[in-house]
Design a protein around this motif. Sequence first.
Motif, PDB file in Angstrom:
ATOM      1  N   ASP A   2       0.832  -1.206   0.000  1.00  0.00           N
ATOM      2  CA  ASP A   2       0.000   0.000   0.000  1.00  0.00           C
ATOM      3  C   ASP A   2       0.865   1.254   0.000  1.00  0.00           C
ATOM      4  OD1 ASP A   2      -2.362  -1.500   0.060  1.00  0.00           O
ATOM      5  OD2 ASP A   2      -2.308  -1.646   2.246  1.00  0.00           O
ATOM      6  N   ALA A  54       2.109   6.338  -7.220  1.00  0.00           N
ATOM      7  CA  ALA A  54       1.073   7.254  -7.691  1.00  0.00           C
ATOM      8  C   ALA A  54       1.514   8.709  -7.608  1.00  0.00           C
ATOM      9  CB  ALA A  54      -0.203   7.044  -6.886  1.00  0.00           C
ATOM     10  N   SER A  55       2.457   8.989  -6.709  1.00  0.00           N
ATOM     11  CA  SER A  55       2.882  10.381  -6.506  1.00  0.00           C
ATOM     12  C   SER A  55       4.135  10.766  -7.276  1.00  0.00           C
ATOM     13  CB  SER A  55       3.127  10.624  -5.011  1.00  0.00           C
ATOM     14  OG  SER A  55       4.249   9.875  -4.549  1.00  0.00           O
ATOM     15  N   ARG A 100       2.359   1.566  -3.435  1.00  0.00           N
ATOM     16  CA  ARG A 100       1.360   2.031  -4.401  1.00  0.00           C
ATOM     17  C   ARG A 100       1.175   3.549  -4.293  1.00  0.00           C
ATOM     18  NH1 ARG A 100      -2.082  -1.565  -3.345  1.00  0.00           N
ATOM     19  NH2 ARG A 100      -1.642  -2.963  -5.092  1.00  0.00           N
ATOM     20  N   ALA A 101       1.150   4.066  -3.080  1.00  0.00           N
ATOM     21  CA  ALA A 101       1.013   5.510  -2.880  1.00  0.00           C
ATOM     22  C   ALA A 101       2.233   6.250  -3.422  1.00  0.00           C
ATOM     23  CB  ALA A 101       0.822   5.810  -1.394  1.00  0.00           C
TER      24      ALA A 101
END
Length: 275
Positions: A24, A31-32, A27-28
């Motif tokens: 998780d 995404a950034s 994934r963050a």
Amino acid sequence: MRAQTYPAWQAYLVDDASDDGSVDALRALAASDPQVTLVVRSERGGPQVARQTGLDAAHGPLVAILDSDDLWEPAKLERQVAAFTDAAADGRPVDAVLSAYRWANALGETRVVTPPTQAPSRIWVTNNLSTLLVSRATLDAVGGFLPHGQRPVSTCEHTELCLRMGTRWRLRVVPEPLVTCREHRGARASDVSSSRVAADELAFVLDRHAAVLSRFPDVASGMQAQLAARWLEAGERAKGVNCLVRAITRAGPRSGLRLARRYGPFALRAVLTRR
């Protein structure tokens, strides 16, 4: 990784079917940051499989590894890319650039390890692949991190890759410690290094690359002695002692004496200790 002073990098984060929720966070992060790509495996495969998964997803001409328990200095890629460029400008192109690294134990004590540069077999004893920057073409030519159909190993994958490269490596070494390898109490692939699995894996690797090792008897004997230590640590006393005797016998007088001094007391303790 994101603090690198060399700007033209692309990171492929491989989650090897983790079960601690770290995916998780990855994934963050992906995404950034457009320079970060997350690749998630559905089944755990170990370090060779995970690295090959990342390699299959990547497209750059140079490849570097950063294991999850290691740290890069901000100038790591900049220094090594410069070494590639300088070597080409000198008319002596290289396949890979290594660097010194800092080993830090759980108590915070550190020591610096610098790969030797005097022998063709020098990379075989470099056990921190987080220092490696290698040409993609060179890596592909030997089957990548895990050739198709080959059995993966988890406790000596660095040795397997380096032996697969044989003597074709054209190397430069940056003497500055650009990586920190951290010993810690968390889970890691080498946790089974004293198991029968680890001994069996190293035996497989040495057998598979026996032809290359036969050209370097000192290196071969040293690795055979390491295999003996793995068998002894796994409680296989007869296998360990026999393996050590073969290593010392094949090493010749000087190297054999060195191996006997290093591994003999360990073997004696293992034989006398009943587990």
